[in-house]
Design a protein around this motif. Structure first.
Motif, short mmCIF file in Angstrom:
data_model
loop_
_atom_site.label_atom_id
_atom_site.label_comp_id
_atom_site.label_asym_id
_atom_site.label_seq_id
_atom_site.Cartn_x
_atom_site.Cartn_y
_atom_site.Cartn_z
N TYR A 274 -28.52 15.95 -9.24
CA TYR A 274 -28.78 17.05 -10.17
C TYR A 274 -29.52 18.23 -9.55
O TYR A 274 -30.24 18.94 -10.22
N ARG A 275 -29.34 18.41 -8.24
CA ARG A 275 -29.90 19.58 -7.57
C ARG A 275 -28.76 20.51 -7.20
O ARG A 275 -27.66 20.08 -6.90
N TYR A 276 -29.07 21.82 -7.23
CA TYR A 276 -28.12 22.80 -6.71
C TYR A 276 -28.17 22.73 -5.20
O TYR A 276 -29.19 22.34 -4.61
N ILE A 277 -27.08 23.12 -4.57
CA ILE A 277 -27.01 23.02 -3.11
C ILE A 277 -28.17 23.76 -2.44
O ILE A 277 -28.70 23.30 -1.44
N THR A 278 -28.59 24.87 -3.02
CA THR A 278 -29.71 25.62 -2.43
C THR A 278 -31.04 24.86 -2.56
O THR A 278 -31.98 25.15 -1.83
N GLU A 279 -31.10 23.90 -3.48
CA GLU A 279 -32.30 23.07 -3.60
C GLU A 279 -32.23 21.86 -2.68
O GLU A 279 -33.26 21.25 -2.36
N ILE A 280 -31.03 21.50 -2.26
CA ILE A 280 -30.85 20.35 -1.38
C ILE A 280 -31.20 20.70 0.06
O ILE A 280 -31.91 19.96 0.74
N ALA B 68 -18.81 24.67 4.94
CA ALA B 68 -19.02 26.10 4.70
C ALA B 68 -20.04 26.33 3.58
O ALA B 68 -20.90 27.21 3.69
N GLU B 69 -19.96 25.54 2.51
CA GLU B 69 -20.94 25.66 1.42
C GLU B 69 -22.34 25.31 1.91
O GLU B 69 -23.31 25.98 1.56
N TRP B 70 -22.42 24.26 2.71
CA TRP B 70 -23.72 23.83 3.25
C TRP B 70 -24.33 24.94 4.11
O TRP B 70 -25.50 25.28 3.95
N GLN B 71 -23.54 25.51 5.00
CA GLN B 71 -24.03 26.55 5.89
C GLN B 71 -24.43 27.80 5.10
O GLN B 71 -25.45 28.43 5.40
N ALA B 72 -23.63 28.18 4.10
CA ALA B 72 -23.95 29.36 3.30
C ALA B 72 -25.25 29.15 2.51
O ALA B 72 -26.08 30.05 2.43
N ALA B 73 -25.42 27.97 1.95
CA ALA B 73 -26.65 27.68 1.20
C ALA B 73 -27.86 27.68 2.12
O ALA B 73 -28.93 28.21 1.78
#
Length: 82
Positions: free
Chosen positions: A22-28, A70-75
């Motif tokens: 339940y965390r947003y990727i930017t919180e992970i 790509a999502e991980w790197q962008a976050a």
């Protein structure tokens, strides 16, 4: 340091929130680099999101996707720019 709520599920819903922790990727990203206060604040939000998800579970089933590189790197880049 507060323990990460990660349950090794890593599947994002359409809002880019992990349906496992339940965390947003930017919180992970950078969990281990955040202050205890920041992580406790995230954990409070996680508890609220989890409770809301349980209430919504009976009425909605959202498709999920794995977190992409790509999502991980962008976050990660977004978090480091703050």
């Amino acid at each position: 340091m507060p323990e990460s709520p990660c349950v090794a599920c890593c599947r994002l819903n359409s809002e880019k929130m992990c349906v496992g922790c339940y965390r947003y990727i930017t919180e992970i990203v950078d969990w281990n680099r955040r202050s205890d206060a920041e992580n406790y604040a995230i954990l409070q939000k996680v508890a609220e999101r989890k409770a809301q998800a349980k209430r919504d579970e009976a009425t909605t089933a959202q498709p999920t996707t794995p977190i992409t590189q790509a999502e991980w790197q962008a976050a990660k880049a977004a978090v480091r720019l703050k």
